[in-house]
Design a protein around this motif. Structure first.
Motif, mmCIF file in Angstrom:
data_model
loop_
_atom_site.group_PDB
_atom_site.id
_atom_site.type_symbol
_atom_site.label_atom_id
_atom_site.label_comp_id
_atom_site.label_asym_id
_atom_site.label_seq_id
_atom_site.Cartn_x
_atom_site.Cartn_y
_atom_site.Cartn_z
ATOM 1 N N TRP A 101 0.851 -1.197 0.000
ATOM 2 C CA TRP A 101 0.000 0.000 0.000
ATOM 3 C C TRP A 101 0.879 1.237 0.000
ATOM 4 N N PRO A 102 0.578 2.242 -0.858
ATOM 5 C CA PRO A 102 1.473 3.401 -0.999
ATOM 6 C C PRO A 102 1.421 4.390 0.155
ATOM 7 N N SER A 103 0.347 4.390 0.935
ATOM 8 C CA SER A 103 0.248 5.363 2.022
ATOM 9 C C SER A 103 0.324 4.626 3.358
ATOM 10 N N LEU A 104 -0.186 5.239 4.400
ATOM 11 C CA LEU A 104 -0.173 4.643 5.739
ATOM 12 C C LEU A 104 -1.617 4.563 6.237
ATOM 13 N N PRO A 105 -2.356 3.580 5.749
ATOM 14 C CA PRO A 105 -3.787 3.540 6.039
ATOM 15 C C PRO A 105 -4.130 3.055 7.440
ATOM 16 N N LEU A 106 -5.104 3.711 8.055
ATOM 17 C CA LEU A 106 -5.679 3.263 9.322
ATOM 18 C C LEU A 106 -7.147 2.878 9.133
ATOM 19 N N ASP A 107 -7.525 2.620 7.910
ATOM 20 C CA ASP A 107 -8.867 2.162 7.570
ATOM 21 C C ASP A 107 -8.876 0.641 7.565
ATOM 22 N N PRO A 108 -9.649 -0.013 8.433
ATOM 23 C CA PRO A 108 -9.627 -1.477 8.480
ATOM 24 C C PRO A 108 -10.039 -2.134 7.171
ATOM 25 N N GLY A 109 -10.813 -1.438 6.361
ATOM 26 C CA GLY A 109 -11.259 -1.997 5.092
ATOM 27 C C GLY A 109 -10.146 -2.223 4.084
ATOM 28 N N VAL A 110 -8.996 -1.608 4.316
ATOM 29 C CA VAL A 110 -7.857 -1.751 3.409
ATOM 30 C C VAL A 110 -7.159 -3.092 3.589
ATOM 31 N N TYR A 111 -7.265 -3.663 4.779
ATOM 32 C CA TYR A 111 -6.432 -4.800 5.176
ATOM 33 C C TYR A 111 -7.137 -6.139 4.969
#
Length: 124
Positions: A101-111
């Motif tokens: 992933w290119p950013s630093l996501p804190l969205d659980p839907g990304v994982y």
């Protein structure tokens, strides 16, 4: 098949510290993000901290300055050092991973990959 296993949860008094670990087994990606989430009873899953394979980190405002995310690539292990714990930190804590992933996501839907969770209870 990638597998994530958390450990290190427990019960502490307010002001105390805990260190969570997330051991990764199976195939793993060269480029990835790994994160810690938590979920308290009756609430949604909240992103706490995320780290990229390259080392960048991001924290939620609620834990910034108290929690530290780190990784040991040689051991395939993710850590969350939690200091000055508060009763509102009480929750089930989960580690999660996503490839490249290119950013630093804190969205659980990304994982797509999740561990089974470890309970943290902080008493006042």
């Amino acid at each position: 098949q990638e597998k994530l296993v958390e450990s290190g949860g427990g019960s502490v008094q307010a002001g105390g510290s805990l260190r969570l670990s997330c051991a990764v087994t199976g195939y793993f990606y060269v480029s990835y993000c790994m994160a810690w989430f938590r979920q308290a009873p009756g609430k949604g899953r909240e992103g706490v901290a995320v780290i990229q394979s390259a080392g960048g980190t991001r924290y939620s405002d609620s834990v910034k300055g108290r929690f530290t995310i780190s990784q040991d690539a040689a051991k395939n292990t993710l850590y969350l050092e939690m200091n000055n714990l508060k009763p509102e930190d009480t929750a089930m804590y989960y580690c999660a991973a996503v490839q490249g992933w290119p950013s630093l996501p804190l969205d659980p839907g990304v994982y797509p990959h999740w561990g089974q969770g470890t309970q943290v209870t902080v008493s006042s």
